[in-house]
Design a protein around this motif. Structure first.
Motif, PDB file in Angstrom:
ATOM      1  N   ARG A   1       0.838  -1.379   0.130  1.00 35.00           N
ATOM      2  CA  ARG A   1      -0.141   0.049  -0.040  1.00 35.00           C
ATOM      3  C   ARG A   1       0.936   1.296  -0.024  1.00 35.00           C
ATOM      4  O   ARG A   1       1.866   1.350   1.131  1.00 35.00           O
ATOM      5  CB  ARG A   1      -1.043   0.018   1.383  1.00 35.00           C
ATOM      6  CG  ARG A   1      -1.765  -1.227   1.290  1.00 35.00           C
ATOM      7  CD  ARG A   1      -2.351  -1.218   2.802  1.00 35.00           C
ATOM      8  NE  ARG A   1      -3.052  -2.602   3.038  1.00 35.00           N
ATOM      9  CZ  ARG A   1      -4.418  -2.370   3.235  1.00 35.00           C
ATOM     10  NH1 ARG A   1      -5.186  -1.401   3.184  1.00 35.00           N
ATOM     11  NH2 ARG A   1      -5.027  -3.702   3.507  1.00 35.00           N
ATOM     12  N   ILE A   2       0.525   2.055  -1.107  1.00 36.76           N
ATOM     13  CA  ILE A   2       1.596   3.313  -1.180  1.00 36.76           C
ATOM     14  C   ILE A   2       0.753   4.501  -1.135  1.00 36.76           C
ATOM     15  O   ILE A   2      -0.233   4.547  -1.899  1.00 36.76           O
ATOM     16  CB  ILE A   2       2.277   3.244  -2.708  1.00 36.76           C
ATOM     17  CG1 ILE A   2       3.167   1.876  -2.404  1.00 36.76           C
ATOM     18  CG2 ILE A   2       3.137   4.262  -2.661  1.00 36.76           C
ATOM     19  CD1 ILE A   2       3.580   1.383  -3.758  1.00 36.76           C
TER      20      ILE A   2
ATOM     21  N   LEU B   1      -2.717  -3.277 -10.314  1.00 31.73           N
ATOM     22  CA  LEU B   1      -2.418  -2.182  -9.264  1.00 31.73           C
ATOM     23  C   LEU B   1      -3.500  -1.489  -9.371  1.00 31.73           C
ATOM     24  O   LEU B   1      -4.153  -1.121 -10.372  1.00 31.73           O
ATOM     25  CB  LEU B   1      -1.196  -1.392  -9.958  1.00 31.73           C
ATOM     26  CG  LEU B   1      -0.989   0.007  -9.423  1.00 31.73           C
ATOM     27  CD1 LEU B   1      -0.753   0.012  -7.912  1.00 31.73           C
ATOM     28  CD2 LEU B   1       0.049   0.857 -10.152  1.00 31.73           C
ATOM     29  N   LEU B   2      -4.165  -1.145  -8.170  1.00 31.38           N
ATOM     30  CA  LEU B   2      -5.455  -0.012  -8.115  1.00 31.38           C
ATOM     31  C   LEU B   2      -4.898   1.485  -7.523  1.00 31.38           C
ATOM     32  O   LEU B   2      -4.198   1.405  -6.626  1.00 31.38           O
ATOM     33  CB  LEU B   2      -6.307  -0.613  -7.229  1.00 31.38           C
ATOM     34  CG  LEU B   2      -7.635   0.195  -6.855  1.00 31.38           C
ATOM     35  CD1 LEU B   2      -8.586   0.198  -8.102  1.00 31.38           C
ATOM     36  CD2 LEU B   2      -8.664  -0.342  -5.650  1.00 31.38           C
ATOM     37  N   ILE B   3      -5.136   2.172  -8.570  1.00 31.70           N
ATOM     38  CA  ILE B   3      -4.935   3.664  -8.054  1.00 31.70           C
ATOM     39  C   ILE B   3      -6.114   4.221  -7.641  1.00 31.70           C
ATOM     40  O   ILE B   3      -6.983   4.423  -8.693  1.00 31.70           O
ATOM     41  CB  ILE B   3      -3.990   4.254  -9.348  1.00 31.70           C
ATOM     42  CG1 ILE B   3      -2.705   3.410  -9.849  1.00 31.70           C
ATOM     43  CG2 ILE B   3      -3.911   5.953  -9.102  1.00 31.70           C
ATOM     44  CD1 ILE B   3      -2.220   3.957 -11.118  1.00 31.70           C
ATOM     45  N   LEU B   4      -6.087   4.890  -6.408  1.00 30.71           N
ATOM     46  CA  LEU B   4      -7.194   5.586  -6.150  1.00 30.71           C
ATOM     47  C   LEU B   4      -6.907   7.144  -5.825  1.00 30.71           C
ATOM     48  O   LEU B   4      -6.116   7.369  -5.088  1.00 30.71           O
ATOM     49  CB  LEU B   4      -7.675   5.208  -4.615  1.00 30.71           C
ATOM     50  CG  LEU B   4      -8.267   3.600  -4.785  1.00 30.71           C
ATOM     51  CD1 LEU B   4      -8.317   3.128  -3.429  1.00 30.71           C
ATOM     52  CD2 LEU B   4      -9.542   3.353  -5.393  1.00 30.71           C
TER      53      LEU B   4
ATOM     54  N   LEU C   1      -2.316   2.073  -4.634  1.00 23.74           N
ATOM     55  CA  LEU C   1      -1.671   3.647  -4.688  1.00 23.74           C
ATOM     56  C   LEU C   1      -2.587   4.423  -4.579  1.00 23.74           C
ATOM     57  O   LEU C   1      -3.558   4.486  -5.364  1.00 23.74           O
ATOM     58  CB  LEU C   1      -0.938   3.490  -5.933  1.00 23.74           C
ATOM     59  CG  LEU C   1       0.329   4.614  -6.045  1.00 23.74           C
ATOM     60  CD1 LEU C   1       1.269   4.492  -6.911  1.00 23.74           C
ATOM     61  CD2 LEU C   1      -0.330   5.981  -6.535  1.00 23.74           C
ATOM     62  N   LEU C   2      -2.631   5.142  -3.423  1.00 20.91           N
ATOM     63  CA  LEU C   2      -3.501   6.289  -3.165  1.00 20.91           C
ATOM     64  C   LEU C   2      -2.869   7.730  -3.332  1.00 20.91           C
ATOM     65  O   LEU C   2      -1.845   8.065  -2.826  1.00 20.91           O
ATOM     66  CB  LEU C   2      -4.575   5.990  -2.071  1.00 20.91           C
ATOM     67  CG  LEU C   2      -3.650   5.898  -0.811  1.00 20.91           C
ATOM     68  CD1 LEU C   2      -3.942   7.398  -0.133  1.00 20.91           C
ATOM     69  CD2 LEU C   2      -4.369   5.026   0.130  1.00 20.91           C
TER      70      LEU C   2
ATOM     71  N   ILE D   1       4.041   2.834   2.709  1.00 20.59           N
ATOM     72  CA  ILE D   1       5.204   3.822   2.662  1.00 20.59           C
ATOM     73  C   ILE D   1       4.469   5.111   2.098  1.00 20.59           C
ATOM     74  O   ILE D   1       3.382   5.075   1.355  1.00 20.59           O
ATOM     75  CB  ILE D   1       6.146   3.504   1.628  1.00 20.59           C
ATOM     76  CG1 ILE D   1       7.283   4.496   1.436  1.00 20.59           C
ATOM     77  CG2 ILE D   1       5.388   3.038   0.403  1.00 20.59           C
ATOM     78  CD1 ILE D   1       8.476   4.138   0.812  1.00 20.59           C
ATOM     79  N   GLU D   2       4.733   6.236   2.521  1.00 20.95           N
ATOM     80  CA  GLU D   2       4.315   7.401   2.329  1.00 20.95           C
ATOM     81  C   GLU D   2       5.173   8.201   1.385  1.00 20.95           C
ATOM     82  O   GLU D   2       6.288   8.506   2.037  1.00 20.95           O
ATOM     83  CB  GLU D   2       3.423   8.401   3.322  1.00 20.95           C
ATOM     84  CG  GLU D   2       2.333   7.657   4.227  1.00 20.95           C
ATOM     85  CD  GLU D   2       2.986   6.346   5.078  1.00 20.95           C
ATOM     86  OE1 GLU D   2       4.099   6.718   5.880  1.00 20.95           O
ATOM     87  OE2 GLU D   2       2.306   5.470   5.369  1.00 20.95           O
ATOM     88  N   VAL D   3       4.872   8.832   0.324  1.00 20.87           N
ATOM     89  CA  VAL D   3       5.887   9.812  -0.337  1.00 20.87           C
ATOM     90  C   VAL D   3       4.976  11.161  -0.145  1.00 20.87           C
ATOM     91  O   VAL D   3       3.848  11.578  -0.835  1.00 20.87           O
ATOM     92  CB  VAL D   3       5.755   9.437  -1.736  1.00 20.87           C
ATOM     93  CG1 VAL D   3       6.631  10.461  -2.452  1.00 20.87           C
ATOM     94  CG2 VAL D   3       6.318   8.006  -1.845  1.00 20.87           C
TER      95      VAL D   3
END
Length: 980
Positions: free
Chosen positions: A178-179, A261-264, A290-291, A306-308
């Motif tokens: 989870r990103i 990959l699910l991009i929210l 990836l949200l 991980i948070e960017v």
């Protein structure tokens, strides 16, 4: 003979017939060449026309997402190959017609004619099968792995590209399922993820079977998100289906995907993946989420690994983006200074830069650029598109704030100047006095509540870290939005903000009874209006930071009838007017760093005053009437270097006092036996039942009585400074004792080891004797001590103490050990041996400027491992040649001595050769810095460290000279090396 003759005759006849037949066939083929060539031209045109039709049909089918049938693809390939065979023949025909030459000799003519007949048969076959009665394509149920999403490229932006690389690395890392990508609205989160999606489309090796994009937006609609996912999967969902049924169908479909990959995008609140119908990444190992969100709290609630955090553009990137959108006009000689200033006003926020650049495109009049700049500096959104496309979207973050008074707390921050670092303690003081934090909470709980609010605002990207760890600030565009929001409020709730604008005087006409908060801080104001100001509803007046301001006129404060916060800090005022006493609702009077302030009027009438900050003023005695401030909760008297006296009985009557700071004040509370007539004593403080935080200075180490230790121990936090300390003061609320410049051999400090969580011994002598006495006289261990700092203390060769050593660990809960400039210390083991230290809970070791230290720590039966150590920092120890040494007679286990070490910083260690045993590996290392350690040739790293390591910093020459047991170790770690 007759029989033989008959047989021969029959054979000759048969052979002749066959030969004649063959010759006739060849003659026919040869003779028919010309007619076949004519037919070839005609039939080939038919085939090419059909090929053109089929290609057109396939292109249309592909555009709508259908898949071309395999036989159609083969047919097109065969037709193209056939065309390649025909082209040379037709070219030969044209050549012979032009030259009137005989077309080939008989042998070649026959071969050419035969090839033409074969081609004619192939054309006939292709035309027969090329009708494709079932169509050239079929509607596919299998979606493409990645669909291109239009959007601007970020390749020219180094800041965004760095975040792109960080995110892409996380996508390929199996540790992160989870990103989260988070940051301020308009900072480029969606743009980055679009670039990432499109990069995956062109990747040579596709890591996912399918990439799914769903836009969530502010008002979460689960069904809408489900439909977006279903459409991407070509899964038909009926609108009448309830969410649970749709979730079941989605789940069953996604379970069949090996990797997806699910991009929210644009997530504002937690989304339950079970309700949505998406397998949990922990269950479906091939699933990644990836949200993007404006709020860190959303990432936490979605359990991101991980948070960017997105960052604003630097000045160069901002200018490039602005000029790209503004066009050539931005580079005109007379306009460029305005254009650059406008770009800077955006403070690197891409959305604002793009909108402003586009708004100013083709505008060649300097007046328009000048006007736009001034309006932006006044936080007025008059430039086209700014309000609708920048301010309103950012206001959504404000609208989404939940909790009591958090919106008011956010708006309050806009009173401070642009790009101003606000001290957290000061901000919380203002919030508390304004009533934005519950007044029923005690001081510590109020501070904790304030910090929680600040962290919430930071997680929403409405506040960000300031220039130091104890400050915060607002992004300039966010501040503009906050000012814009308050300007739209009804009368009585507006803010009047003129902070940091360079004002030298205040215009009376600008004031209004509609203002709730007024800020003129950090200007160049020399005089305040000497008249009654019409500002009857204002609860906050900020005038701090006007260093040229010397007086406050008597009538100036009379119009502020309901003022709760008055901040006149960092001005040159020498006194305050009596009209101050009319402010009956005043909760906070802040006069910090008024270096010229010598006296105040009697304050007894300010019965509701809760906060009085006289830090760094020139007062010689505390104001008269202070004993009547029955609601006073915070009193700041630190750095009052001319304060000579506090009369006995005054402090003890402040029954609500929770915070008292007298550090570095000339006044010192007297201990028992040191009393002077009429002077406050230390003993008075124990009658302050609500006191929670105490900061105090003693000239020498006091001898506390049992009752003193009892009430000191009940405090939530204290800082007790002893001696001539210049040690930096921290504002954390723990229990610290700092001893500076004293002879420890002449003092008994065992009781201080017992009450402190943090102990600092700085520039003290007699360290050896003090430690020996501590060991001899100790009756137990000091369980509360978590951090020990020893700096510039003489007599630090602990081996001279002799056979004296503790029988048990005197500091069993020690977490941090800081040793600075101890000239005689040869190893930490000497200290450990003396105090019986096992370092079982030690998290950090920091050693600096220990010029005789040869080994950090010796390992053996006494200390075999440091199980919780996470950080080692060693610098400027010129003779240190090994980090950990091992007793040669000990049979030690092969386990690493630091199994959980994450950070290793080694600097200026010219003799350092080894860190540990040859085959030892430190598995959890994340950050390694090795600077000017030229003789170090081995690191405790193997190929297995790739999963944990994040960065290795050092000189390139040092890196190239490192020795490895396996070449692949160096190659696998090379991507993490950063030369310095």
């Amino acid at each position: 003979m007759e029989v033989v003759a008959a047989a021969v005759g029959a054979l000759v006849t048969s052979t002749g017939e066959l030969l004649c037949s063959c010759v006739c066939s060849k003659i026919n083929i040869t003779v028919n060449l010309q007619s076949n060539l004519v037919a070839l031209e005609k039939e080939m045109k038919c085939l090419m026309d059909r090929r053109k039709e089929v290609k057109h049909e396939t292109e249309i089918a592909e555009k709508v997402g259908n898949e071309i049938r395999a036989q159609v693809v083969t047919w097109l390939e065969d037709a193209e190959k056939l065309q390649l065979r025909v082209n040379p023949i037709q070219e030969e025909m044209v050549y012979n017609e032009n030259t009137s030459a005989c077309f080939l000799n008989c042998s070649k003519r026959y071969k050419a004619s035969k090839e033409v007949e074969e081609i004619l048969q192939e054309i006939k076959r292709l035309l027969d099968v090329g009708s494709f009665s079932s169509g050239v394509a079929y509607s596919t149920r299998v979606p493409r792995a990645v669909e291109h999403i239009p959007g601007p490229s970020i390749k020219s932006q180094k800041t965004a590209s760095r975040k792109f690389d960080e995110t892409m690395s996380a996508l390929y890392d199996n540790r992160f399922q989870r990103i989260g990508i988070w940051g301020l609205g308009g900072i480029g989160k969606t743009t980055l993820v679009k670039n990432l999606n499109n990069e995956l489309k062109t990747a040579s090796t596709q890591p996912f079977g399918i990439v799914i994009w769903a836009t969530v937006s502010k008002n979460l609609d689960i069904k809408n998100v489900q439909i977006q996912i279903a459409q991407r999967l070509n899964l038909k969902l009926k609108m009448v289906d309830n969410m649970q049924r749709m979730a079941n169908q989605l789940y069953q479909r996604l379970e069949k995907e090996e990797r997806f990959l699910l991009i929210l995008d644009d997530v504002w609140e937690k989304i339950d993946l079970n309700i949505l119908g998406v397998p949990q990444p922990e269950v479906h190992k091939g699933c990644k989420i990836l949200l993007t969100s404006r709020r860190m709290e959303v990432c936490r609630s979605m359990m991101t690994d991980i948070e960017v955090k997105m960052e604003v553009l630097n000045d160069e990137e901002a200018w490039q983006l602005f000029s790209q959108n503004a066009g050539d006009v931005a580079h005109l000689k007379d306009i460029k200074p305005y254009a650059e200033a406008i770009a800077r006003e955006c403070c690197g926020l891409p959305l604002a830069i793009i909108i402003l650049g586009a708004a100013m495109r083709r505008k060649t009049k300097i007046e328009l650029w000048d006007h736009a700049l001034k309006e932006l500096q006044r936080s007025m959104p008059s430039v086209g598109g700014i309000e609708d496309e920048v301010y309103k979207p950012l206001k959504w973050s404000y609208d989404s704030l939940q909790g009591n008074n958090i919106k008011e707390c956010f708006l309050y921050c806009s009173l401070f100047p642009e790009d101003f670092s606000i001290e957290v303690s000061e901000l919380v003081q203002h919030w508390l006095a304004e009533g934005l934090i519950d007044e029923q909470q005690n001081y510590v709980d109020s501070v904790n509540k304030g910090i929680a609010l600040i962290e919430n605002l930071k997680d929403s990207c409405l506040l960000e870290d300031g220039t130091n760890a104890e400050s915060v600030k607002m992004h300039d565009v966010v501040r503009d939005v906050a000012i814009w929001i308050t300007s739209s409020f009804e009368d009585g709730h507006k803010s009047f903000v003129r902070s940091g604008t360079g004002l030298s005087k205040i215009s009376v006409g600008e004031f209004s009874n509609s203002f709730k908060r007024v800020s003129f801080m950090c200007n160049k104001i020399t005089r305040l209006p000497d008249c009654v100001i019409q500002c009857s509803e204002a609860s906050t007046l900020l005038l701090q930071g006007n260093w040229l301001l010397e007086t406050v006129p008597e009538r100036f404060l009379q119009g502020f009838e309901v003022l709760r916060v008055l901040n006149l800090g960092e001005t040159c005022i020498k006194s305050l007017p009596l009209s101050l006493l009319q402010l009956s609702d005043l909760r906070a009077l802040i006069l910090r760093s008024c270096f010229s302030l010598e006296e105040l009027p009697p304050l007894g009438g300010l019965s509701r005053l809760q906060i009085l900050d006289l830090t760094a003023t020139r007062i010689r005695e505390i104001p008269r009437g202070m004993e009547d401030l029955s609601n006073l909760r915070q009193l700041g008297l630190s750095h009052t270097r001319r304060l000579k006296t506090i009369q006995t009985g005054i402090i003890s009557r402040l029954s609500c006092l929770e915070f008292l700071d007298t550090t570095r004040s000339k006044f010192r509370f007297r201990m028992k036996g040191e009393e002077q007539d009429g002077q406050a004593t230390f003993d008075e403080l124990r009658y302050l039942d609500r006191l929670l935080i105490l900061s105090i200075t003693f000239k020498r180490i006091p001898c506390f009585r049992f009752e003193d230790l009892s009430w000191i121990n009940r405090l939530r936090g204290f800082k007790i400074f002893m001696g001539t300390t210049v040690y930096p003061i921290v504002t954390t609320y723990d229990k610290r004792v700092i001893i500076s410049g004293l002879d420890l051999s002449q003092e008994s400090i065992g009781q201080l080891w017992g009450i402190a969580n943090y102990l600092v011994l700085e520039n003290c002598s007699g360290l050896n004797k003090m430690l020996k006495d501590l060991v001899i006289n100790s009756v137990g261990c000091f369980v509360g001590l978590k951090s020990l700092t020893v700096e510039r203390s003489t007599s630090s060769n602990l081996r001279t103490v002799g056979e004296c050593s503790a029988h048990s660990d005197l500091l069993p809960n020690l977490e941090q050990l800081h040793l600075y400039a101890l000239a005689d210390l040869e190893s930490i083991s000497d200290l450990a041996s003396l105090l019986g230290l096992r370092f079982d809970r030690l998290i950090l070791i920091e050693v600096r400027d220990c010029y005789n230290m040869r080994c950090l720590l010796s390992c053996g039966d006494f200390i075999c491992t440091l199980p919780n150590l996470e950080v080692i920092k060693v610098s400027s120890c010129p003779v240190l040649d090994e980090l950990f040494s091992y007793d040669s007679g000990q049979n030690m286990a092969p386990n690493p001595i630091v199994p959980n070490l994450q950070i290793l910083e080694l600097k200026d260690l010219p003799e350092l050769k080894t860190l540990c045993r040859h085959k030892e590996t430190w598995p959890c290392l994340e950050q390694v810095d090795v600077i000017v350690c030229h003789r170090l040739r081995r690191l405790p790293l193997t190929e297995q460290n790739v999963g944990a390591i994040k960065e290795i910093r050092g000189e390139s020459q040092w890196w190239d000279a490192l020795e490895w047991d396996e070449d692949k170790t160096k190659s696998s770690l090379l991507p993490y090396f950063r030369p310095c």
